[in-house]
Scaffold this active site. Structure first.
Site, PDB file in Angstrom:
ATOM      1  N   ILE A  44     -69.057  -3.510 -14.261  1.00  0.00           N
ATOM      2  CA  ILE A  44     -68.544  -1.793 -13.341  1.00  0.00           C
ATOM      3  C   ILE A  44     -68.077  -0.493 -14.382  1.00  0.00           C
ATOM      4  CG2 ILE A  44     -66.729  -1.397 -11.783  1.00  0.00           C
ATOM      5  CD1 ILE A  44     -67.106  -3.789 -10.265  1.00  0.00           C
ATOM      6  N   ASP A 100     -58.466  -6.657 -27.951  1.00  0.00           N
ATOM      7  CA  ASP A 100     -58.307  -7.508 -27.308  1.00  0.00           C
ATOM      8  C   ASP A 100     -56.720  -7.134 -26.599  1.00  0.00           C
ATOM      9  OD1 ASP A 100     -56.371  -9.221 -25.216  1.00  0.00           O
ATOM     10  OD2 ASP A 100     -57.424 -10.985 -26.702  1.00  0.00           O
ATOM     11  N   LYS A 112     -49.599   2.839 -21.962  1.00  0.00           N
ATOM     12  CA  LYS A 112     -49.087   2.896 -22.869  1.00  0.00           C
ATOM     13  C   LYS A 112     -49.429   3.652 -24.464  1.00  0.00           C
ATOM     14  CE  LYS A 112     -44.334   0.672 -22.321  1.00  0.00           C
ATOM     15  NZ  LYS A 112     -43.176   2.076 -22.407  1.00  0.00           N
ATOM     16  N   SER A 130     -58.686  -2.436  -9.536  1.00  0.00           N
ATOM     17  CA  SER A 130     -57.993  -4.114  -8.857  1.00  0.00           C
ATOM     18  C   SER A 130     -58.763  -4.848  -7.772  1.00  0.00           C
ATOM     19  CB  SER A 130     -56.955  -3.733  -7.684  1.00  0.00           C
ATOM     20  OG  SER A 130     -56.253  -4.016  -7.781  1.00  0.00           O
ATOM     21  N   LYS A 149     -53.770  -9.346  -9.806  1.00  0.00           N
ATOM     22  CA  LYS A 149     -53.914  -7.608  -8.965  1.00  0.00           C
ATOM     23  C   LYS A 149     -53.078  -7.466  -7.954  1.00  0.00           C
ATOM     24  CE  LYS A 149     -58.255  -6.587 -11.460  1.00  0.00           C
ATOM     25  NZ  LYS A 149     -58.818  -6.540 -12.522  1.00  0.00           N
ATOM     26  N   ILE A 170     -69.969  -6.492  -5.567  1.00  0.00           N
ATOM     27  CA  ILE A 170     -70.823  -5.695  -6.158  1.00  0.00           C
ATOM     28  C   ILE A 170     -72.047  -6.021  -6.951  1.00  0.00           C
ATOM     29  CG2 ILE A 170     -70.931  -3.312  -7.846  1.00  0.00           C
ATOM     30  CD1 ILE A 170     -68.712  -2.515  -5.579  1.00  0.00           C
TER      31      ILE A 170
END
Ligand code: COA
Length: 290
Positions: free
Chosen positions: A33, A81, A141, A158, A176, A205
Site C-alpha cells: 500500500i 526497524d 519523533k 490505520s 491501530k 484492498i
C-alpha cells in the site's frame, strides 16, 4: 512494476507538479500500500525517502519509484526497524541530507498475522504493538523538527479492525486503536505549529500483503460482502493520500478517513461464515502460548 503511470496525472483529478519541491518520508514505503501512496506523490512532483527493514526490497522499490518521473529523487533507507527511534532518527537525518527537507510523513510500517488469543503470545502481541503503534510514534519523533520547520503533514496508515471485535486480530486492533488515538492527540498538539495529522483506514484492498496474509483463498467472498461490491484498489488509498496532503485537505486535521467501500458498517470482518466454530476449535487445541 509500478501500479500507476503518467495517466494518473494526465487523466486523473490532480494537477501536475502539485507536490513539486516537497519531500515525503515513508515507513513501509516498499510495501504494497505505502509504495503506491509514494508513487502518487512522486508522479505529482514530490521526492521521497522510503524506509524498510529489507535492503533488497527497499532498494528495488526506490529504483522503481525514481523511474516514474524524470528528475525524481528517491532515497532507499534500509535495515531500519521502526521500533528503534535512534535508527529512525538517523534515517530522517539522511533523508534531509540527500533531499533537503521533509514535508510529508507516512507512518505505514506494520506487522500482521492471524492468531487467536490462545495462540498469541505476550511477545507476539507486543511485537505488533511495537511495530504499528510505537513505530508510528517514533516516526513522528524522528521527523518532528522538519515537520515543524516546513509546516508539514502526517498520515498514519490505520485500519477498521478496532471499530468492532474482530477475532484473530487482537494485536492489530489494539495497536491501530492506539494509532488513531495518537493521531487525534497529535492533531490537537501540533495543529498550532502548522502540522496536520490524519489517519487513513484502508478496508480490504486487492493485491496487498495484508489481503494475502489475512484472507487467503476467500478474497472473492470478501469482495462480495463489501457494499460497493469490489475490493479496494491501491490507487484508492493513493487518492486519499493525495487529498489529505494537497491544499484540498488543508483544513482536515485529526480525521480518520476510512477507505473501504463501506465494508466495516457490515461488520463480520474476517470471521466469516466459520465463526464461532473456528475460534472454538483453536481454543480447544492443546497448545496454549503464554
Ligand atoms: N501466529 C502467532 N504468533 C506469531 C505468528 C503467527 N502467525 N508470527 C509470529 N508470531 C510470534 C512469534 O512466535 C514470536 O512470539 P514468541 O517469541 O512468543 O514465539 C513473536 O510473534 C515475534 O515474532 P518474531 O518473528 O520474532 O518478530 P519479528 O519482530 O521479527 O516480526 C512480525 C514481527 C511477527 C509482525 C512479523 O510477522 C513481521 O515481521 N511482519 C512484517 C510484515 C507484515 O506483517 N506485513 C503485514 C502488513 S499487513
Amino acid at each position: 512494476m509500478p501500479t500507476l503511470d503518467q495517466s494518473y496525472v494526465t487523466k486523473g483529478s490532480w494537477r501536475p507538479d502539485l507536490f513539486k519541491g516537497k519531500v515525503a518520508f515513508v515507513t513501509g514505503g516498499a510495501g504494497s500500500i505505502c509504495k503506491v501512496q509514494t508513487e502518487a506523490l512522486i508522479l505529482l512532483g514530490a521526492n521521497a525517502a522510503i524506509v524498510g527493514r529489507n535492503k533488497e526490497k527497499t532498494d528495488a522499490a526506490a529504483k522503481e519509484l525514481e523511474g516514474l518521473r524524470p528528475g525524481a529523487k528517491v532515497v532507499s533507507l534500509s535495515n531500519i526497524d521502526v521500533r528503534d527511534v535512534k535508527q529512525l532518527t538517523e534515517a530522517a537525518n539522511k533523508a534531509v541530507q540527500e533531499l533537503g527537507r521533509i514535508d510529508f510523513v507516512i507512518a505505514g510500517a506494520a506487522g500482521n498475522f492471524l492468531s487467536d488469543f490462545t495462540h498469541l503470545s505476550s511477545n507476539a502481541f507486543s511485537s505488533v504493538v511495537n511495530i504499528d503503534l510505537i513505530g508510528s510514534f517514533n516516526t513522528v519523533k524522528a521527523c518532528f523538527e522538519q515537520l515543524k520547520k516546513n509546516k508539514g503533514a502526517i498520515i498514519f496508515v490505520s485500519a477498521t479492525l478496532h471499530y468492532y471485535g474482530v477475532p484473530y486480530q487482537i494485536h492489530v486492533g489494539a495497536a491501530k486503536a492506539g494509532v488513531d488515538a495518537l493521531s487525534n492527540a497529535l492533531a490537537t498538539e501540533l495543529g498550532p505549529l502548522g502540522i496536520r495529522s490524519n489517519c487513513i483506514a484502508p478496508g480490504p484492498i486487492a493485491d496487498t500483503e495484508g489481503m494475502s496474509r489475512l484472507a487467503p483463498g476467500v478474497i472473492d467472498q470478501v469482495a462480495s460482502k463489501v457494499p460497493v461490491q469490489r475490493l479496494g484498489s491501491k490507487q484508492d488509498i493513493a487518492d486519499a493520500t493525495v487529498y489529505l496532503f494537497s491544499p484540498a485537505g488543508n483544513f482536515v486535521n485529526g480525521e480518520i478517513l476510512v477507505v473501504d467501500g463501506g465494508a466495516w458498517h457490515i461488520g463480520q470482518g474476517i470471521a466469516g461464515a466459520g465463526y464461532p466454530v473456528n475460534v472454538k476449535r483453536n481454543q480447544e487445541s492443546k497448545t496454549f502460548k503464554l
